[in-house]
Design a protein around this motif. Sequence first.
Motif, PDB file in Angstrom:
ATOM      1  N   ILE A  46      31.421  50.373  51.779  1.00  0.00           N
ATOM      2  CA  ILE A  46      31.710  49.753  53.065  1.00  0.00           C
ATOM      3  C   ILE A  46      30.551  50.097  53.992  1.00  0.00           C
ATOM      4  O   ILE A  46      30.176  51.260  54.133  1.00  0.00           O
ATOM      5  CB  ILE A  46      33.068  50.233  53.613  1.00  0.00           C
ATOM      6  CG1 ILE A  46      34.177  49.773  52.658  1.00  0.00           C
ATOM      7  CG2 ILE A  46      33.297  49.703  55.022  1.00  0.00           C
ATOM      8  CD1 ILE A  46      35.567  50.262  53.001  1.00  0.00           C
ATOM      9  N   ILE A  47      29.972  49.070  54.607  1.00  0.00           N
ATOM     10  CA  ILE A  47      28.741  49.215  55.391  1.00  0.00           C
ATOM     11  C   ILE A  47      28.972  49.842  56.758  1.00  0.00           C
ATOM     12  O   ILE A  47      28.200  50.668  57.212  1.00  0.00           O
ATOM     13  CB  ILE A  47      28.058  47.835  55.581  1.00  0.00           C
ATOM     14  CG1 ILE A  47      27.773  47.173  54.235  1.00  0.00           C
ATOM     15  CG2 ILE A  47      26.803  47.933  56.423  1.00  0.00           C
ATOM     16  CD1 ILE A  47      26.773  47.880  53.385  1.00  0.00           C
ATOM     17  N   SER A  48      30.051  49.413  57.454  1.00  0.00           N
ATOM     18  CA  SER A  48      30.231  49.836  58.835  1.00  0.00           C
ATOM     19  C   SER A  48      31.711  49.936  59.180  1.00  0.00           C
ATOM     20  O   SER A  48      32.571  49.513  58.413  1.00  0.00           O
ATOM     21  CB  SER A  48      29.539  48.832  59.767  1.00  0.00           C
ATOM     22  OG  SER A  48      29.539  49.304  61.092  1.00  0.00           O
ATOM     23  N   GLY A  49      31.990  50.488  60.342  1.00  0.00           N
ATOM     24  CA  GLY A  49      33.359  50.559  60.823  1.00  0.00           C
ATOM     25  C   GLY A  49      34.038  51.872  60.489  1.00  0.00           C
ATOM     26  O   GLY A  49      33.385  52.882  60.221  1.00  0.00           O
ATOM     27  N   SER A  50      35.370  51.848  60.475  1.00  0.00           N
ATOM     28  CA  SER A  50      36.164  53.062  60.320  1.00  0.00           C
ATOM     29  C   SER A  50      35.960  53.761  58.976  1.00  0.00           C
ATOM     30  O   SER A  50      36.149  54.970  58.877  1.00  0.00           O
ATOM     31  CB  SER A  50      37.647  52.741  60.513  1.00  0.00           C
ATOM     32  OG  SER A  50      38.095  51.843  59.516  1.00  0.00           O
ATOM     33  N   HIS A  51      35.592  53.041  57.956  1.00  0.00           N
ATOM     34  CA  HIS A  51      35.355  53.625  56.640  1.00  0.00           C
ATOM     35  C   HIS A  51      33.890  53.516  56.219  1.00  0.00           C
ATOM     36  O   HIS A  51      33.571  53.411  55.038  1.00  0.00           O
ATOM     37  CB  HIS A  51      36.264  52.973  55.583  1.00  0.00           C
ATOM     38  CG  HIS A  51      37.679  53.406  55.670  1.00  0.00           C
ATOM     39  ND1 HIS A  51      38.636  52.658  56.314  1.00  0.00           N
ATOM     40  CD2 HIS A  51      38.307  54.523  55.229  1.00  0.00           C
ATOM     41  CE1 HIS A  51      39.796  53.279  56.242  1.00  0.00           C
ATOM     42  NE2 HIS A  51      39.626  54.423  55.604  1.00  0.00           N
ATOM     43  N   GLY A  87      30.385  53.845  54.882  1.00  0.00           N
ATOM     44  CA  GLY A  87      29.814  54.670  53.826  1.00  0.00           C
ATOM     45  C   GLY A  87      30.750  54.940  52.663  1.00  0.00           C
ATOM     46  O   GLY A  87      30.321  55.513  51.656  1.00  0.00           O
ATOM     47  N   LYS A  88      32.003  54.542  52.774  1.00  0.00           N
ATOM     48  CA  LYS A  88      32.962  54.804  51.696  1.00  0.00           C
ATOM     49  C   LYS A  88      32.598  54.008  50.451  1.00  0.00           C
ATOM     50  O   LYS A  88      32.408  52.811  50.498  1.00  0.00           O
ATOM     51  CB  LYS A  88      34.380  54.454  52.134  1.00  0.00           C
ATOM     52  CG  LYS A  88      35.410  54.725  51.041  1.00  0.00           C
ATOM     53  CD  LYS A  88      36.778  54.879  51.602  1.00  0.00           C
ATOM     54  CE  LYS A  88      37.797  55.226  50.548  1.00  0.00           C
ATOM     55  NZ  LYS A  88      37.631  56.520  49.937  1.00  0.00           N
ATOM     56  N   SER A 143      36.606  41.431  52.408  1.00  0.00           N
ATOM     57  CA  SER A 143      37.838  41.724  53.151  1.00  0.00           C
ATOM     58  C   SER A 143      37.836  43.165  53.660  1.00  0.00           C
ATOM     59  O   SER A 143      38.235  43.427  54.803  1.00  0.00           O
ATOM     60  CB  SER A 143      39.062  41.497  52.270  1.00  0.00           C
ATOM     61  OG  SER A 143      39.251  40.137  51.997  1.00  0.00           O
ATOM     62  N   TYR A 144      37.395  44.114  52.838  1.00  0.00           N
ATOM     63  CA  TYR A 144      37.360  45.517  53.261  1.00  0.00           C
ATOM     64  C   TYR A 144      36.393  45.703  54.427  1.00  0.00           C
ATOM     65  O   TYR A 144      36.638  46.497  55.323  1.00  0.00           O
ATOM     66  CB  TYR A 144      36.950  46.454  52.122  1.00  0.00           C
ATOM     67  CG  TYR A 144      37.747  46.287  50.859  1.00  0.00           C
ATOM     68  CD1 TYR A 144      39.123  46.042  50.889  1.00  0.00           C
ATOM     69  CD2 TYR A 144      37.126  46.341  49.620  1.00  0.00           C
ATOM     70  CE1 TYR A 144      39.849  45.873  49.719  1.00  0.00           C
ATOM     71  CE2 TYR A 144      37.843  46.179  48.448  1.00  0.00           C
ATOM     72  CZ  TYR A 144      39.196  45.934  48.498  1.00  0.00           C
ATOM     73  OH  TYR A 144      39.904  45.760  47.343  1.00  0.00           O
ATOM     74  N   GLU A 145      35.297  44.972  54.383  1.00  0.00           N
ATOM     75  CA  GLU A 145      34.312  45.092  55.464  1.00  0.00           C
ATOM     76  C   GLU A 145      34.922  44.624  56.790  1.00  0.00           C
ATOM     77  O   GLU A 145      34.741  45.255  57.821  1.00  0.00           O
ATOM     78  CB  GLU A 145      33.074  44.266  55.110  1.00  0.00           C
ATOM     79  CG  GLU A 145      31.822  44.726  55.765  1.00  0.00           C
ATOM     80  CD  GLU A 145      31.380  46.128  55.360  1.00  0.00           C
ATOM     81  OE1 GLU A 145      31.156  46.942  56.295  1.00  0.00           O
ATOM     82  OE2 GLU A 145      31.243  46.431  54.170  1.00  0.00           O
ATOM     83  N   ARG A 165      45.054  44.654  46.385  1.00  0.00           N
ATOM     84  CA  ARG A 165      46.303  45.181  46.978  1.00  0.00           C
ATOM     85  C   ARG A 165      46.287  46.706  47.010  1.00  0.00           C
ATOM     86  O   ARG A 165      46.608  47.328  48.026  1.00  0.00           O
ATOM     87  CB  ARG A 165      47.517  44.700  46.180  1.00  0.00           C
ATOM     88  CG  ARG A 165      47.936  43.313  46.520  1.00  0.00           C
ATOM     89  CD  ARG A 165      49.301  42.960  45.945  1.00  0.00           C
ATOM     90  NE  ARG A 165      49.592  41.586  46.302  1.00  0.00           N
ATOM     91  CZ  ARG A 165      49.909  40.632  45.442  1.00  0.00           C
ATOM     92  NH1 ARG A 165      50.018  40.894  44.152  1.00  0.00           N
ATOM     93  NH2 ARG A 165      50.140  39.410  45.867  1.00  0.00           N
ATOM     94  N   LYS A 166      45.926  47.316  45.884  1.00  0.00           N
ATOM     95  CA  LYS A 166      45.914  48.776  45.769  1.00  0.00           C
ATOM     96  C   LYS A 166      44.904  49.386  46.749  1.00  0.00           C
ATOM     97  O   LYS A 166      45.206  50.356  47.450  1.00  0.00           O
ATOM     98  CB  LYS A 166      45.579  49.155  44.324  1.00  0.00           C
ATOM     99  CG  LYS A 166      45.583  50.634  44.047  1.00  0.00           C
ATOM    100  CD  LYS A 166      45.270  50.900  42.581  1.00  0.00           C
ATOM    101  CE  LYS A 166      44.019  51.715  42.526  1.00  0.00           C
ATOM    102  NZ  LYS A 166      43.353  51.827  41.284  1.00  0.00           N
ATOM    103  N   THR A 167      43.721  48.813  46.809  1.00  0.00           N
ATOM    104  CA  THR A 167      42.668  49.355  47.674  1.00  0.00           C
ATOM    105  C   THR A 167      43.002  49.147  49.146  1.00  0.00           C
ATOM    106  O   THR A 167      42.816  50.050  49.962  1.00  0.00           O
ATOM    107  CB  THR A 167      41.311  48.714  47.326  1.00  0.00           C
ATOM    108  OG1 THR A 167      41.060  48.907  45.930  1.00  0.00           O
ATOM    109  CG2 THR A 167      40.189  49.315  48.137  1.00  0.00           C
ATOM    110  N   ALA A 168      43.514  47.966  49.500  1.00  0.00           N
ATOM    111  CA  ALA A 168      43.886  47.697  50.896  1.00  0.00           C
ATOM    112  C   ALA A 168      44.971  48.665  51.357  1.00  0.00           C
ATOM    113  O   ALA A 168      44.937  49.169  52.489  1.00  0.00           O
ATOM    114  CB  ALA A 168      44.347  46.257  51.053  1.00  0.00           C
TER     115      ALA A 168
END
Length: 179
Positions: A3-8, A10-11, A58-60, A83-86
């Motif tokens: 994940i590039i930016s936001g609350s997560h 670098g994840k 979607s995660y981004e 679903r699992k990751t979200a």
Amino acid sequence: MRIISGSHRGKQLIAPKTLPVRPTTDFAKESLFNILNNYFFFDSIKVLDLFAGTGNISYEFGSRACLDITAVDSHAGCVQYIRKTAEALAYPIEVVKSDVFTYLERCLSQYDVIFADPPYDMEPERLERLIGMVFERNLLSEEGLLIVEHSSKVYLEEVPHFQEERRYGGTTFSLFNNE
């Protein structure tokens, strides 16, 4: 994938190798979201992610506080992984197992951002049909953007509603709007 930016920011997320996917590269994804930052406040938009695959896009959006995300994919393994990751990330992603064209035929909602990442070997005629369906069915909000990720060997400039394209190596994002 990360994940590039936001609350997560670098994840790292590790998708099963058994999924039939080609995730958007971090470089291309970061460039895309730099563009989108100039158009939208992420916490107030509605997003549709077509051919969602691993859910990378979607995660981004979820990491950037987007509260209304729908991810559509026809592969059961992809749908289960998203679903699992979200759920693990506590992102509000509605995951739909469906053929994208069938979903678009039945969809009654409008979205501010529709992102489509079909297989790179999809015939140009089917890509044009996909784009046409979005506009014929009025699925894009007035100020919305349709973004189609495709091979840099494909050119969509002649398709109605084309706005611009951005090329990143073998990946191209073609942007379409209601103008």
